[in-house]
Design a protein around this motif. Structure first.
Motif, PDB file in Angstrom:
ATOM      1  N   MET A 177     -62.341 -18.830  79.661  1.00 49.65           N
ATOM      2  CA  MET A 177     -63.389 -19.556  80.771  1.00 49.65           C
ATOM      3  C   MET A 177     -62.478 -21.595  80.355  1.00 49.65           C
ATOM      4  O   MET A 177     -62.419 -21.544  81.899  1.00 49.65           O
ATOM      5  CB  MET A 177     -64.309 -20.009  79.870  1.00 49.65           C
ATOM      6  N   ASP A 178     -62.268 -21.609  79.355  1.00 52.86           N
ATOM      7  CA  ASP A 178     -61.387 -23.712  79.474  1.00 52.86           C
ATOM      8  C   ASP A 178     -59.774 -22.934  80.245  1.00 52.86           C
ATOM      9  O   ASP A 178     -60.071 -23.760  81.132  1.00 52.86           O
ATOM     10  CB  ASP A 178     -60.849 -23.672  78.137  1.00 52.86           C
ATOM     11  N   ARG A 179     -59.506 -21.420  80.337  1.00 55.21           N
ATOM     12  CA  ARG A 179     -58.566 -22.016  80.877  1.00 55.21           C
ATOM     13  C   ARG A 179     -58.491 -21.504  82.921  1.00 55.21           C
ATOM     14  O   ARG A 179     -58.174 -22.074  83.378  1.00 55.21           O
ATOM     15  CB  ARG A 179     -57.602 -20.512  80.754  1.00 55.21           C
ATOM     16  N   TYR A 180     -59.642 -20.655  83.073  1.00 53.46           N
ATOM     17  CA  TYR A 180     -59.912 -20.781  84.493  1.00 53.46           C
ATOM     18  C   TYR A 180     -60.269 -21.646  85.243  1.00 53.46           C
ATOM     19  O   TYR A 180     -60.206 -22.175  85.509  1.00 53.46           O
ATOM     20  CB  TYR A 180     -60.936 -20.029  84.209  1.00 53.46           C
ATOM     21  N   VAL A 181     -61.156 -22.601  84.089  1.00 57.94           N
ATOM     22  CA  VAL A 181     -61.988 -24.099  84.744  1.00 57.94           C
ATOM     23  C   VAL A 181     -60.717 -25.138  85.109  1.00 57.94           C
ATOM     24  O   VAL A 181     -60.714 -26.024  85.802  1.00 57.94           O
ATOM     25  CB  VAL A 181     -63.035 -23.794  84.051  1.00 57.94           C
ATOM     26  N   ARG A 182     -59.766 -24.996  84.257  1.00 59.83           N
ATOM     27  CA  ARG A 182     -58.769 -25.805  84.467  1.00 59.83           C
ATOM     28  C   ARG A 182     -57.593 -25.634  85.279  1.00 59.83           C
ATOM     29  O   ARG A 182     -57.138 -26.567  86.273  1.00 59.83           O
ATOM     30  CB  ARG A 182     -58.043 -26.145  83.228  1.00 59.83           C
ATOM     31  N   SER A 183     -57.426 -24.335  85.540  1.00 65.10           N
ATOM     32  CA  SER A 183     -56.908 -23.569  86.758  1.00 65.10           C
ATOM     33  C   SER A 183     -57.614 -24.163  88.163  1.00 65.10           C
ATOM     34  O   SER A 183     -57.219 -24.013  89.104  1.00 65.10           O
ATOM     35  CB  SER A 183     -56.505 -22.520  87.113  1.00 65.10           C
ATOM     36  N   LEU A 184     -58.905 -24.824  87.857  1.00 63.57           N
ATOM     37  CA  LEU A 184     -59.774 -24.113  89.682  1.00 63.57           C
ATOM     38  C   LEU A 184     -59.224 -26.297  89.949  1.00 63.57           C
ATOM     39  O   LEU A 184     -58.637 -27.013  89.699  1.00 63.57           O
ATOM     40  CB  LEU A 184     -61.110 -24.724  89.104  1.00 63.57           C
ATOM     41  N   THR A 185     -59.394 -26.143  91.684  1.00 61.10           N
ATOM     42  CA  THR A 185     -59.450 -26.512  92.310  1.00 61.10           C
ATOM     43  C   THR A 185     -60.406 -28.405  91.410  1.00 61.10           C
ATOM     44  O   THR A 185     -61.411 -28.308  91.502  1.00 61.10           O
ATOM     45  CB  THR A 185     -58.786 -27.036  93.510  1.00 61.10           C
ATOM     46  N   PRO A 186     -60.256 -29.498  92.289  1.00 57.13           N
ATOM     47  CA  PRO A 186     -61.118 -30.703  92.040  1.00 57.13           C
ATOM     48  C   PRO A 186     -62.556 -30.584  92.130  1.00 57.13           C
ATOM     49  O   PRO A 186     -63.636 -30.874  92.322  1.00 57.13           O
ATOM     50  CB  PRO A 186     -60.150 -31.938  92.203  1.00 57.13           C
ATOM     51  N   ARG A 187     -62.561 -29.742  93.903  1.00 60.02           N
ATOM     52  CA  ARG A 187     -63.643 -29.559  94.786  1.00 60.02           C
ATOM     53  C   ARG A 187     -64.538 -28.476  93.904  1.00 60.02           C
ATOM     54  O   ARG A 187     -65.640 -28.741  93.556  1.00 60.02           O
ATOM     55  CB  ARG A 187     -63.271 -29.048  95.580  1.00 60.02           C
ATOM     56  N   ALA A 188     -63.542 -27.069  93.816  1.00 62.22           N
ATOM     57  CA  ALA A 188     -64.214 -25.757  92.414  1.00 62.22           C
ATOM     58  C   ALA A 188     -64.970 -26.727  91.633  1.00 62.22           C
ATOM     59  O   ALA A 188     -66.291 -26.016  91.061  1.00 62.22           O
ATOM     60  CB  ALA A 188     -63.928 -24.969  92.554  1.00 62.22           C
ATOM     61  N   LYS A 189     -64.422 -27.477  90.974  1.00 60.17           N
ATOM     62  CA  LYS A 189     -65.405 -27.961  89.463  1.00 60.17           C
ATOM     63  C   LYS A 189     -66.011 -29.181  89.964  1.00 60.17           C
ATOM     64  O   LYS A 189     -66.847 -28.878  88.512  1.00 60.17           O
ATOM     65  CB  LYS A 189     -63.887 -28.894  88.901  1.00 60.17           C
TER      66      LYS A 189
END
Length: 48
Positions: free
Chosen positions: A13-25
């Motif tokens: 989950m941490d790896r997936y969230v880190r790969s998101l764009t800032p807008r998606a975060k």
């Protein structure tokens, strides 16, 4: 003795969230905050 059950869940989950764009975060944090708000209000109305 280490408990690896939670690391098997949180690391991907941490790896997936880190790969998101800032807008998606931002959208993920808004959805998470709204879920916490809904859970809190349901608890308040359940108690009363």
């Amino acid at each position: 003795m280490a408990n690896h059950r939670y690391t098997q869940i949180t690391v991907p989950m941490d790896r997936y969230v880190r790969s998101l764009t800032p807008r998606a975060k931002v959208w993920v944090s808004v959805l998470e905050g709204s879920l916490v708000l809904v859970l809190f209000t349901s608890l308040v109305f359940y108690v009363h």
